[in-house]
Design a protein around this motif. Structure first.
Motif, PDB file in Angstrom:
ATOM      1  N   ARG A 154       0.901  -1.019   0.031  1.00 19.14           N
ATOM      2  CA  ARG A 154      -0.021   0.003  -0.045  1.00 19.14           C
ATOM      3  C   ARG A 154       0.943   1.113   0.051  1.00 19.14           C
ATOM      4  O   ARG A 154       0.661   2.237  -0.764  1.00 19.14           O
ATOM      5  CB  ARG A 154      -0.961   0.092   1.347  1.00 19.14           C
ATOM      6  CG  ARG A 154      -1.789   1.147   1.575  1.00 19.14           C
ATOM      7  CD  ARG A 154      -2.768   1.514   0.336  1.00 19.14           C
ATOM      8  NE  ARG A 154      -3.764   2.565   0.515  1.00 19.14           N
ATOM      9  CZ  ARG A 154      -4.183   2.850  -0.565  1.00 19.14           C
ATOM     10  NH1 ARG A 154      -4.143   2.533  -1.779  1.00 19.14           N
ATOM     11  NH2 ARG A 154      -5.301   4.083  -0.220  1.00 19.14           N
ATOM     12  N   ALA A 155       2.024   1.335   0.793  1.00 20.60           N
ATOM     13  CA  ALA A 155       2.797   2.447   0.775  1.00 20.60           C
ATOM     14  C   ALA A 155       3.398   2.692  -0.395  1.00 20.60           C
ATOM     15  O   ALA A 155       3.747   3.630  -0.947  1.00 20.60           O
ATOM     16  CB  ALA A 155       3.839   2.187   1.912  1.00 20.60           C
ATOM     17  N   GLU A 156       4.014   1.492  -1.064  1.00 20.98           N
ATOM     18  CA  GLU A 156       4.650   1.663  -2.475  1.00 20.98           C
ATOM     19  C   GLU A 156       3.582   2.106  -3.474  1.00 20.98           C
ATOM     20  O   GLU A 156       3.883   2.855  -4.323  1.00 20.98           O
ATOM     21  CB  GLU A 156       5.037   0.414  -2.852  1.00 20.98           C
ATOM     22  CG  GLU A 156       6.318  -0.146  -1.938  1.00 20.98           C
ATOM     23  CD  GLU A 156       6.654  -1.393  -2.525  1.00 20.98           C
ATOM     24  OE1 GLU A 156       6.085  -2.230  -3.158  1.00 20.98           O
ATOM     25  OE2 GLU A 156       7.649  -2.045  -1.660  1.00 20.98           O
ATOM     26  N   THR A 157       2.343   1.743  -3.379  1.00 22.08           N
ATOM     27  CA  THR A 157       1.225   2.329  -4.401  1.00 22.08           C
ATOM     28  C   THR A 157       1.062   3.748  -4.072  1.00 22.08           C
ATOM     29  O   THR A 157       1.140   4.374  -5.096  1.00 22.08           O
ATOM     30  CB  THR A 157       0.036   1.441  -4.156  1.00 22.08           C
ATOM     31  OG1 THR A 157       0.413   0.139  -4.386  1.00 22.08           O
ATOM     32  CG2 THR A 157      -1.027   1.870  -5.185  1.00 22.08           C
ATOM     33  N   LEU A 158       0.920   4.071  -2.795  1.00 22.71           N
ATOM     34  CA  LEU A 158       0.831   5.583  -2.420  1.00 22.71           C
ATOM     35  C   LEU A 158       2.004   6.333  -3.035  1.00 22.71           C
ATOM     36  O   LEU A 158       1.785   7.574  -3.428  1.00 22.71           O
ATOM     37  CB  LEU A 158       0.632   5.593  -1.084  1.00 22.71           C
ATOM     38  CG  LEU A 158      -0.940   5.106  -0.381  1.00 22.71           C
ATOM     39  CD1 LEU A 158      -0.860   5.422   0.985  1.00 22.71           C
ATOM     40  CD2 LEU A 158      -1.994   5.955  -1.172  1.00 22.71           C
ATOM     41  N   GLU A 159       3.368   5.902  -2.734  1.00 20.21           N
ATOM     42  CA  GLU A 159       4.335   6.615  -3.355  1.00 20.21           C
ATOM     43  C   GLU A 159       4.290   6.838  -4.622  1.00 20.21           C
ATOM     44  O   GLU A 159       4.709   7.649  -5.244  1.00 20.21           O
ATOM     45  CB  GLU A 159       5.682   5.809  -2.963  1.00 20.21           C
ATOM     46  CG  GLU A 159       6.000   5.823  -1.286  1.00 20.21           C
ATOM     47  CD  GLU A 159       7.157   5.128  -0.997  1.00 20.21           C
ATOM     48  OE1 GLU A 159       7.849   4.241  -1.857  1.00 20.21           O
ATOM     49  OE2 GLU A 159       7.567   5.008   0.113  1.00 20.21           O
ATOM     50  N   GLN A 160       3.951   5.766  -5.477  1.00 19.60           N
ATOM     51  CA  GLN A 160       3.786   5.806  -6.943  1.00 19.60           C
ATOM     52  C   GLN A 160       2.861   6.748  -7.237  1.00 19.60           C
ATOM     53  O   GLN A 160       2.918   7.686  -8.183  1.00 19.60           O
ATOM     54  CB  GLN A 160       3.542   4.475  -7.575  1.00 19.60           C
ATOM     55  CG  GLN A 160       3.282   4.487  -9.059  1.00 19.60           C
ATOM     56  CD  GLN A 160       4.495   4.891  -9.706  1.00 19.60           C
ATOM     57  OE1 GLN A 160       5.537   4.476  -9.179  1.00 19.60           O
ATOM     58  NE2 GLN A 160       4.544   5.162 -11.043  1.00 19.60           N
ATOM     59  N   ARG A 161       1.497   6.892  -6.441  1.00 17.74           N
ATOM     60  CA  ARG A 161       0.764   7.807  -6.947  1.00 17.74           C
ATOM     61  C   ARG A 161       1.185   9.027  -6.536  1.00 17.74           C
ATOM     62  O   ARG A 161       0.835  10.130  -7.337  1.00 17.74           O
ATOM     63  CB  ARG A 161      -0.653   7.471  -6.085  1.00 17.74           C
ATOM     64  CG  ARG A 161      -1.696   8.438  -6.364  1.00 17.74           C
ATOM     65  CD  ARG A 161      -2.267   8.319  -7.797  1.00 17.74           C
ATOM     66  NE  ARG A 161      -3.426   9.233  -8.032  1.00 17.74           N
ATOM     67  CZ  ARG A 161      -3.833   9.494  -9.108  1.00 17.74           C
ATOM     68  NH1 ARG A 161      -2.976   9.091 -10.100  1.00 17.74           N
ATOM     69  NH2 ARG A 161      -4.845  10.229  -9.178  1.00 17.74           N
TER      70      ARG A 161
END
Length: 303
Positions: free
Chosen positions: A231-238
């Protein structure tokens, strides 16, 4: 683009390329308007090195992988049938096949630039043992999408129930060979040994249940940690995508402001030229009026 296709691609990559490729595919799905697929892709977890090496076996050695799956099905059936002769034959094959496949996993990983050590090899062997014993583990392994070694796997069907394999067909019963047990003190000693053995078995079972519970807790905690990291990686990508989008919008705004300033300057220059032309036109008109009021010019020498 669908989840299976993306998973096949990602789990075939070297582990260090997994996260960036996954984020790129998730972003691609979002741009295409498929937020559900983007979320599913974002949940895919990077495989451990032993899991990645065992996935290589499925991809690079499909015939050997199929042989292992057939051997596992045969072993599970032999345990259900309590066929001792078949069990002994298949068990010998089991040790040979697992040893050979674990060595192949080492070679494949080394060739792919990720040599693995003895601990990782033992994890690969644990995975292969699980594939033989547990049909669910076999199904998951056969996809080539394994994330980590199996934390706990059910045993073979008959062994899990405490049953004993029947002897081979050539074995003979021995009857009347056990001497009669004397009573008295010997009987009491046997009873005591049985009691202590029962207590030891109970403690072992309690410890095994505790171990299973702790493993389950650790597995759940690991999944929660992986989900949080994903989730953190997805948010960082976003955040990176929105930052890029913001920079693009700011650049468009700067260009629009520059164009507006240039247009205002051109408008002011055009207005100045209009005023200058109007002034010149007024001067010319006034001169024409003065000349008209003076009348026609007189000829020289007339009386």
């Amino acid at each position: 683009m669908d989840l299976d296709t993306v998973a096949d691609e990602l789990y075939g990559l070297p582990p260090e390329d997994f996260t960036s490729a996954r984020d790129a595919r998730a972003a691609e799905a979002r741009r295409a308007g498929d937020r559900t697929l983007a979320g599913e892709i974002g949940k895919l977890r990077r495989p451990s090195l032993p899991a990645w090496a065992s996935n290589l076996l499925v991809r690079e050695r499909p015939e050997e992988a199929e042989s292992l799956l057939r051997l596992g099905a045969g072993l599970r059936q032999a345990h259900r049938d309590l066929d001792g002769e078949q069990l002994r034959d298949l068990s010998r094959q089991q040790h040979v096949v697992i040893d050979a496949l674990s060595r192949q996993a080492l070679q494949l990983a080394d060739r792919a630039g990720h040599p693995i050590g003895e601990d990782a090899r033992r994890e690969v062997e644990t995975i292969l043992h699980a594939v033989l014993a547990d049909p669910d583990a076999a199904t998951e392994w056969a996809t080539g999408h394994l994330v980590r070694a199996f934390d706990q796997v059910a045993g073979f069907p008959a062994a899990a129930d405490g049953a004993r394999p029947r002897p081979a067909k050539t074995a003979r019963k021995r009857e009347g060979t056990r001497p009669a047990r004397s009573g008295g003190t010997s009987g009491r000693a046997d009873d005591e040994r049985r009691r202590r053995l029962g207590q030891a078995r109970q403690k072992a079972e309690d410890a095994e249940r505790e171990l299973r519970a702790r493993r389950k807790e650790a597995e759940e905690a690991g999944r929660d940690a992986d989900d949080a990291r994903n989730r953190a990686e997805t948010l960082e990508q976003r955040v990176r995508e929105l930052t890029d989008e913001l920079r693009s919008v700011e650049e468009d705004l700067h260009q629009a402001e520059a164009a507006a300033r240039k247009a205002r300057e051109q408008a002011r220059e055009a207005d100045r030229r209009v005023r200058e032309a109007r002034r010149r036109a007024g001067t010319a008109a006034a001169r024409v009026t003065r000349l008209g009021a003076q009348g026609p010019p007189r000829s020289a020498g007339l009386a």
